[in-house]
Scaffold this motif. Structure first.
Motif, mmCIF file in Angstrom:
data_model
loop_
_atom_site.group_PDB
_atom_site.id
_atom_site.type_symbol
_atom_site.label_atom_id
_atom_site.label_comp_id
_atom_site.label_asym_id
_atom_site.label_seq_id
_atom_site.Cartn_x
_atom_site.Cartn_y
_atom_site.Cartn_z
ATOM 1 N N ARG A 17 0.970 -1.219 -0.056
ATOM 2 C CA ARG A 17 0.002 0.065 0.163
ATOM 3 C C ARG A 17 0.885 1.160 0.143
ATOM 4 N N ASP A 19 0.926 5.783 0.451
ATOM 5 C CA ASP A 19 0.251 6.787 1.086
ATOM 6 C C ASP A 19 -0.051 7.830 -0.365
ATOM 7 N N THR A 20 -1.263 7.638 -0.547
ATOM 8 C CA THR A 20 -1.620 8.726 -1.484
ATOM 9 C C THR A 20 -2.268 9.827 -1.047
ATOM 10 N N GLY A 70 -10.228 3.957 13.211
ATOM 11 C CA GLY A 70 -11.088 3.113 12.941
ATOM 12 C C GLY A 70 -11.369 2.363 14.412
ATOM 13 N N GLY A 151 -8.617 7.183 7.083
ATOM 14 C CA GLY A 151 -7.586 6.629 6.263
ATOM 15 C C GLY A 151 -8.276 6.511 4.943
HETATM 16 P P1 ATP Z 1 -11.475 2.640 9.061
HETATM 17 O O1 ATP Z 1 -12.642 2.959 10.078
HETATM 18 O O2 ATP Z 1 -12.067 2.458 7.644
HETATM 19 O O3 ATP Z 1 -10.610 1.713 9.698
HETATM 20 P P2 ATP Z 1 -9.259 4.378 9.567
HETATM 21 O O4 ATP Z 1 -9.145 5.819 9.759
HETATM 22 O O5 ATP Z 1 -8.696 3.670 10.763
HETATM 23 O O6 ATP Z 1 -10.707 3.880 9.088
HETATM 24 P P3 ATP Z 1 -7.222 2.915 8.155
HETATM 25 O O7 ATP Z 1 -7.624 1.602 8.792
HETATM 26 O O8 ATP Z 1 -5.929 3.576 8.752
HETATM 27 O O9 ATP Z 1 -8.424 4.202 8.290
HETATM 28 O O10 ATP Z 1 -7.294 2.764 6.661
HETATM 29 C C1 ATP Z 1 -8.206 2.085 5.990
HETATM 30 C C2 ATP Z 1 -7.920 2.046 4.529
HETATM 31 O O11 ATP Z 1 -7.692 3.243 3.787
HETATM 32 C C3 ATP Z 1 -6.624 1.387 4.311
HETATM 33 O O12 ATP Z 1 -6.203 -0.009 4.165
HETATM 34 C C4 ATP Z 1 -5.924 1.844 2.882
HETATM 35 O O13 ATP Z 1 -6.594 1.168 1.816
HETATM 36 C C5 ATP Z 1 -6.541 3.085 3.004
HETATM 37 N N1 ATP Z 1 -5.606 4.212 3.421
HETATM 38 C C6 ATP Z 1 -5.336 4.470 4.751
HETATM 39 N N2 ATP Z 1 -4.199 5.615 4.555
HETATM 40 C C7 ATP Z 1 -4.136 5.823 3.509
HETATM 41 C C8 ATP Z 1 -3.329 6.954 2.927
HETATM 42 N N3 ATP Z 1 -2.470 7.622 3.715
HETATM 43 N N4 ATP Z 1 -3.143 7.053 1.423
HETATM 44 C C9 ATP Z 1 -4.155 6.164 1.006
HETATM 45 N N5 ATP Z 1 -4.979 5.135 1.209
HETATM 46 C C10 ATP Z 1 -4.861 5.135 2.617
#
Ligand code: ATP
Length: 422
Positions: A17, A19-20, A70, A151
């Motif tokens: 993955r 970071d975009t 999350g 994320g």
């Molecule tokens: P969730 O409630 O969906 O878990 P979250 O804030 O915890 O939200 P993460 O679990 O950290 O988010 O990330 C969920 C998904 O988002 C990752 O699997 C990835 O696909 C995408 N993602 C997270 N951070 C990035 C980023 N910096 N750039 C691009 N995609 C990202």
């Protein structure tokens, strides 16, 4: 004002993955005057997260974190921020209710672990997340600000826009902001372009409000990224337009885009404006040319169709290439590319035709036709007169890159042909 971006998530430290989010965040912050000085990627580890958040606060006026909001135990951004600020985490029942309603709308009971999403470092303000359950958080720490965003890009994007519009733009208003323009170029190497452009962009560095230029080459395409820091968009637009026009005058028609549009979009517009249609016969590009042409919404106005004629038999049977041409010149040759374009165009009854045949590698190269040799033919009907162009390229790089460059070069040949027919 300085900003720091922290992307949170152990998956972002793997090869799987990337970071975009930080690119989208940088673009939006720049537009309201924040200069991104530091970007960090941290795994789901509370101590490491706390460390990078401290570095962020030491470096910047604004720290934007994305990810780790999350409901599961490895979503630790809230805890890490509370730890750094030495404030307790409170449960905000309004957030919990909102998350519960979101589940209920889908006919589901909220799992108990989702209560974690209602935990906020004391003093933080919740930011609405219209596309997901995790709310964002806005935290003021003396003169500094911390923004926590989820994320998933489709959740993060709209929330970021709202924060920038409602909270950051006002804070930065009146201050200078960074504005950018991109010139996209095809058909010339990075060094050729740099040689032609350097006298212009060096001159633009020497003016009262300098325009900075960075040259970037990727996938056989070159881009000049121009940026300027001004107080108003209008002032930036004027300077950037003048610098772009100087660079265009020096570089000529190798510049295909000055407003972010792709070559497929540009070619599409040229075809549409001329009410032309196109059919393509592809060998080494394996359908990528047609795929890219049809990436443009509305391309059905001008894309007729095409075939991937990979084998010699397919070239003969599907694109009407005379077999003796293949025997005499080889499948990778200008006469065969030409025959493919003619055959396909005639079969389709289209006004333009393209034939692409080459050696994408890694095997199959010979001394006179090494890997990367690609013959491309382009035909277009110019008010009843058929004009054609045929060229052989030697593209560097591996298989994927050769395919990509073949498709780009074919579109660029067609673009130049259509531009010059007026
Ligand atoms: P969730 O409630 O969906 O878990 P979250 O804030 O915890 O939200 P993460 O679990 O950290 O988010 O990330 C969920 C998904 O988002 C990752 O699997 C990835 O696909 C995408 N993602 C997270 N951070 C990035 C980023 N910096 N750039 C691009 N995609 C990202």
């Amino acid at each position: 004002m300085k900003a720091c971006i922290i992307a949170v998530g152990s998956e972002l430290l793997t090869p799987l993955r990337i970071d975009t989010n930080s690119l989208a965040i940088t673009e939006q912050l720049n537009a309201v005057g924040y200069d991104v000085r530091l970007k960090m990627v941290a795994g789901d580890d509370i101590d490491e997260l706390a460390r990078v958040i401290r570095v962020g606060l030491d470096t910047a006026d604004l720290v934007v974190c994305t990810g780790g909001l999350g409901p599961t135990a490895d979503d630790l951004t809230r805890e890490a921020v509370a730890g750094v600020l030495q404030v307790p985490l409170d449960i905000d029942e309004t957030i919990v209710d909102r998350v519960r309603e979101r589940f209920a709308r889908r006919g589901l009971m909220m799992p108990e672990i989702n209560r974690r999403q209602g935990m906020v470092p004391r003093g933080a303000v919740a930011l609405d997340n219209p596309h997901g359950s995790a709310p964002g958080l806005w935290i003021e720490v003396g003169p500094r600000r911390i923004v926590l965003l989820p994320g998933p890009p489709r959740e993060m994007g709209p929330m970021l826009e709202a924060v920038v519009r409602d909270r950051l733009a006002a804070r930065a208003s009146g201050g200078p902001a960074i504005f950018r323009r991109v010139l996209k170029i095809a058909g010339k190497s990075e060094s050729e372009i740099d040689q032609a452009a350097a006298p212009i962009y060096t001159r633009w560095l020497d003016v009262a409000t300098p325009v900075r230029t960075t040259i970037l080459a990727a996938s056989g395409q070159v881009e000049l990224h121009l940026s300027v820091t001004t107080r108003t968009k209008q002032a930036a637009d004027q300077l950037l337009a003048a610098a772009v026009s100087d660079l265009q005058a020096a570089l000529g028609d190798v510049v295909y885009s000055t407003d972010g549009r792709t070559i497929e979009a540009i070619v599409g517009e040229l075809l549409r404006a001329r009410r032309m249609t196109i059919a393509v016969a592809e060998s080494c590009s394996g359908g990528l040319l047609l795929s890219r042409l049809t990436d443009v919404p509305g391309s059905s106005d001008y894309v007729h169709g095409g075939v991937v004629c990979y084998s010699n038999r397919a070239k003969v049977e599907w694109a009407d290439v005379p077999e003796e041409l293949i025997v005499r010149h080889g499948a990778v040759s200008e006469p065969v590319a030409r025959a493919m374009a003619h055959g396909m165009r005639a079969r389709a009854g289209a006004s333009a035709g393209i034939g692409v045949t080459g050696i994408a590698g890694p095997g199959g190269g010979t001394e006179d036709k090494p890997v990367g040799t690609v013959a491309i033919a382009v035909l277009a009907d110019r008010q009843g007169e058929l004009v054609e162009g045929v060229r052989t390229f030697r593209f560097p790089g591996g298989r994927e890159l050769v395919k990509f460059q073949s498709a780009t070069a074919a579109m660029n040949m067609l673009r130049l042909m259509l531009l010059r027919d007026t």
